[in-house]
Design a protein around this motif. Sequence first.
Motif, PDB file in Angstrom:
ATOM      1  N   LEU A 194       0.807  -1.217   0.000  1.00  0.00           N
ATOM      2  CA  LEU A 194       0.000   0.000   0.000  1.00  0.00           C
ATOM      3  C   LEU A 194       0.840   1.267   0.000  1.00  0.00           C
ATOM      4  N   GLY A 195       2.132   1.128   0.142  1.00  0.00           N
ATOM      5  CA  GLY A 195       2.998   2.307   0.093  1.00  0.00           C
ATOM      6  C   GLY A 195       3.557   2.651   1.446  1.00  0.00           C
ATOM      7  N   SER A 196       3.374   3.889   1.874  1.00  0.00           N
ATOM      8  CA  SER A 196       3.962   4.375   3.115  1.00  0.00           C
ATOM      9  C   SER A 196       3.322   3.712   4.328  1.00  0.00           C
ATOM     10  N   LYS A 197       4.022   3.803   5.476  1.00  0.00           N
ATOM     11  CA  LYS A 197       3.491   3.249   6.716  1.00  0.00           C
ATOM     12  C   LYS A 197       2.205   3.967   7.128  1.00  0.00           C
ATOM     13  N   ALA A 198       2.156   5.269   6.884  1.00  0.00           N
ATOM     14  CA  ALA A 198       0.966   6.031   7.254  1.00  0.00           C
ATOM     15  C   ALA A 198      -0.245   5.564   6.457  1.00  0.00           C
ATOM     16  N   GLU A 199      -0.052   5.331   5.156  1.00  0.00           N
ATOM     17  CA  GLU A 199      -1.163   4.877   4.327  1.00  0.00           C
ATOM     18  C   GLU A 199      -1.612   3.486   4.751  1.00  0.00           C
ATOM     19  N   SER A 200      -0.652   2.607   5.047  1.00  0.00           N
ATOM     20  CA  SER A 200      -1.001   1.267   5.507  1.00  0.00           C
ATOM     21  C   SER A 200      -1.755   1.321   6.825  1.00  0.00           C
ATOM     22  N   ALA A 201      -1.330   2.218   7.722  1.00  0.00           N
ATOM     23  CA  ALA A 201      -1.977   2.322   9.031  1.00  0.00           C
ATOM     24  C   ALA A 201      -3.390   2.865   8.923  1.00  0.00           C
ATOM     25  N   ASN A 202      -3.624   3.761   7.980  1.00  0.00           N
ATOM     26  CA  ASN A 202      -4.938   4.381   7.832  1.00  0.00           C
ATOM     27  C   ASN A 202      -5.925   3.514   7.064  1.00  0.00           C
ATOM     28  N   THR A 203      -5.434   2.534   6.314  1.00  0.00           N
ATOM     29  CA  THR A 203      -6.325   1.617   5.604  1.00  0.00           C
ATOM     30  C   THR A 203      -7.079   0.761   6.612  1.00  0.00           C
ATOM     31  N   LYS A 204      -8.376   0.588   6.419  1.00  0.00           N
ATOM     32  CA  LYS A 204      -9.229  -0.106   7.386  1.00  0.00           C
ATOM     33  C   LYS A 204      -9.898  -1.327   6.756  1.00  0.00           C
ATOM     34  N   ALA A 205     -10.330  -2.219   7.628  1.00  0.00           N
ATOM     35  CA  ALA A 205     -11.100  -3.386   7.205  1.00  0.00           C
ATOM     36  C   ALA A 205     -12.300  -3.535   8.126  1.00  0.00           C
ATOM     37  N   LEU A 206     -13.441  -3.876   7.539  1.00  0.00           N
ATOM     38  CA  LEU A 206     -14.681  -4.119   8.277  1.00  0.00           C
ATOM     39  C   LEU A 206     -15.109  -5.555   8.008  1.00  0.00           C
ATOM     40  N   ILE A 207     -15.152  -6.372   9.066  1.00  0.00           N
ATOM     41  CA  ILE A 207     -15.458  -7.793   8.924  1.00  0.00           C
ATOM     42  C   ILE A 207     -16.713  -8.111   9.716  1.00  0.00           C
ATOM     43  N   PHE A 208     -17.666  -8.765   9.069  1.00  0.00           N
ATOM     44  CA  PHE A 208     -18.874  -9.219   9.749  1.00  0.00           C
ATOM     45  C   PHE A 208     -18.702 -10.690  10.129  1.00  0.00           C
ATOM     46  N   ASN A 209     -18.798 -10.976  11.412  1.00  0.00           N
ATOM     47  CA  ASN A 209     -18.625 -12.333  11.916  1.00  0.00           C
ATOM     48  C   ASN A 209     -19.999 -12.984  12.087  1.00  0.00           C
ATOM     49  N   VAL A 210     -20.250 -14.042  11.339  1.00  0.00           N
ATOM     50  CA  VAL A 210     -21.580 -14.662  11.358  1.00  0.00           C
ATOM     51  C   VAL A 210     -21.563 -16.101  11.873  1.00  0.00           C
ATOM     52  N   LYS A 211     -20.374 -16.657  12.129  1.00  0.00           N
ATOM     53  CA  LYS A 211     -20.293 -18.073  12.533  1.00  0.00           C
ATOM     54  C   LYS A 211     -19.530 -18.193  13.847  1.00  0.00           C
ATOM     55  N   GLY A 212     -20.268 -18.398  14.934  1.00  0.00           N
ATOM     56  CA  GLY A 212     -19.623 -18.540  16.225  1.00  0.00           C
ATOM     57  C   GLY A 212     -18.848 -17.281  16.594  1.00  0.00           C
ATOM     58  N   GLU A 213     -17.870 -17.447  17.481  1.00  0.00           N
ATOM     59  CA  GLU A 213     -17.027 -16.324  17.881  1.00  0.00           C
ATOM     60  C   GLU A 213     -15.622 -16.491  17.315  1.00  0.00           C
ATOM     61  N   ASP A 214     -15.551 -17.084  16.122  1.00  0.00           N
ATOM     62  CA  ASP A 214     -14.262 -17.445  15.533  1.00  0.00           C
ATOM     63  C   ASP A 214     -13.411 -16.235  15.171  1.00  0.00           C
ATOM     64  N   LEU A 215     -14.032 -15.120  14.788  1.00  0.00           N
ATOM     65  CA  LEU A 215     -13.258 -13.970  14.313  1.00  0.00           C
ATOM     66  C   LEU A 215     -13.054 -12.909  15.396  1.00  0.00           C
ATOM     67  N   LEU A 216     -13.357 -13.240  16.630  1.00  0.00           N
ATOM     68  CA  LEU A 216     -13.216 -12.263  17.700  1.00  0.00           C
ATOM     69  C   LEU A 216     -11.809 -12.230  18.285  1.00  0.00           C
ATOM     70  N   PHE A 217     -10.920 -13.081  17.769  1.00  0.00           N
ATOM     71  CA  PHE A 217      -9.575 -13.174  18.336  1.00  0.00           C
ATOM     72  C   PHE A 217      -8.495 -12.958  17.275  1.00  0.00           C
ATOM     73  N   LEU A 218      -8.786 -12.119  16.296  1.00  0.00           N
ATOM     74  CA  LEU A 218      -7.807 -11.860  15.241  1.00  0.00           C
ATOM     75  C   LEU A 218      -6.545 -11.189  15.776  1.00  0.00           C
ATOM     76  N   ASP A 219      -6.652 -10.531  16.918  1.00  0.00           N
ATOM     77  CA  ASP A 219      -5.486  -9.861  17.496  1.00  0.00           C
ATOM     78  C   ASP A 219      -4.728 -10.760  18.471  1.00  0.00           C
ATOM     79  N   HIS A 220      -5.025 -12.066  18.471  1.00  0.00           N
ATOM     80  CA  HIS A 220      -4.323 -13.036  19.301  1.00  0.00           C
ATOM     81  C   HIS A 220      -3.561 -13.999  18.398  1.00  0.00           C
TER      82      HIS A 220
END
Length: 593
Positions: A194-220
């Motif tokens: 994505l280029g610079s660190k600032a641009e990478s940091a500002n890029t966002k993702a929105l994820i909808f979790n519909v199956k169990g609590e499987d996606l609640l630990f992406l930061d682990h």
Amino acid sequence: MSFPAHSPGDQTGPGSPVGRVLGTQDASPLTFWVAVGSDAYLQLDDVVVTQRDLPDRGTVTISGVVTAVRARHEGAAFESDVFAIADGMLPAMVQEAAEITVTRVEPEIYVPPAPGAVAYRAHGETRDAALSFDRMQRRLPIGIGRDGAPLYLNTDFLDGSRGAHVSISGISGVATKTSFATFLLYSIFTSGVLGSKAESANTKALIFNVKGEDLLFLDHENNRLDEPTREAYHKLGLDAGAFKQVTVFAPARAGDPSGSPDVASRLTGVDPFYWTLSEFTEQRLLPYVFADADDERQQYTMVVHAVAAHLAREAQPAGGGISLDGTRLGSYDDFVDYIVEQLNDDETRSTWAGSSVGLGTVNAFARRLISSKRDLSRLIRGDLPGGRAHQISTADAGQVTVVDLHNLPDRAQRFVVGVTLKTEFERKEKAGTAKPLLFVVLDELNKYAPRDGTSPIKEVLLDIAERGRSLGVILIGAQQTASEVERRIVSNSAIRVVGRLDPAEASRPEYGFLPPTQRQRALLAKPGTMFVAQPEIPVPLAVEFPFPAWATRPSEAGAAPRATLASMVSATDPFAVVGSTRDGGIDDDEIPF
């Protein structure tokens, strides 16, 4: 069979010789067959290159991918001859041949390769050129090929520069659609494309979790992460680890006056979401209560929009609830009952629904509105405070925002998805710029944007598919059956990905971009294997992506990283407060899983 002198380890030539262009099959500028040498082999997905010298035009290099392989006895006339040949009683030899589908001709002089020309298994720079990787200014690693070398995606066709959107199809639980979508995001955020660190940091993702609590630990970090998996990430130029900045939203617990999030396994770092009655009326969210696919074709939708407009004009905030004509309404149930009462009153019906609407149409609206109380009462509240603290917003959240829907019934899930996408898309429209990018990961896309019918959610998704590229909103949609998703959404996806498919689904025309052999292989593809089609390469690539380095279920959750937004380099707001659950950081008193 003899070849020109060439060492298999020689990286200066076109590759390792494996055979010669077949003369008994027609060769064309786009496909040809190669007879495989007795001391060599070719498998599906191998990259093959051959050359042809032209008078006054120099050497033409013709590259391609193996799309079919066959073996036969030459010299056998009957099927029973195989036994005599095996016993040595009948002379014959085994000959293998491979079909090559051309991926690149350099220079672009489209002539067929000459029969008898030596064919090489491409490696190194020759392989990269055959797959057009050398043309990609920003190569996004997406996994490993059958030859053990990295495969890439052209980021220009992902971030809106020349194309956008990803469509992922496959059988639920086997095709690993969500795992590939999250790996794609991880590669985007950590590969530097994505280029610079600032641009990478500002890029966002929105994820909808519909199956169990499987996606609640992406930061682990995944506690099953081993050294071979780390090496697989390093081979792709990535460091294996968890997502650094994750904000998790979960619905407010039903009947809880404190509005605590309804989650079981993650005890910290979760924000509740809901809408107050005042926000519901002011933002005209009533149409998203009627978000079934066929609703927009029904006459009562006229009543929906008329009532929504009346509420936006007349409703006044009153504490946590609203006031209508001097009546205070403090819950969604009271709100619904009041509207139904006004519609049943002959004197007020025309004020709310319009004078041209019949009683039958009003009753159809009322029945559906009453049925929504059970599903939406926990989400539309009059007993909780308003403000930004409870609103789903990627603008105030970490790099990855996860919205948990698994505890909600289908109707409530539709409401949350529709309203959230509407809000985020409108925010990007007001910003008027494509940067920073917002990636939206939505599973079960066929439920929200089915092929037939219309709905408010489908209209938002169509807007994203057709205009999102210019606004920096990129849809990564996943579904079991692409044949049941709105055609305009699938056709606007520059990247198409297929995992394990159902036999009936594989025969649908939506998968016409797959060669026949890949359609067959998709019926038995193992988890972690995907076929990725992108505009610059005429043949989909068979990709094996590494095991997730982040937890994909509560049992895999190790410790969470202590990174904050400050470590991601924010040039826009150097005084931002970090460390709260809202920005994805972890407070000192939080105990990570």
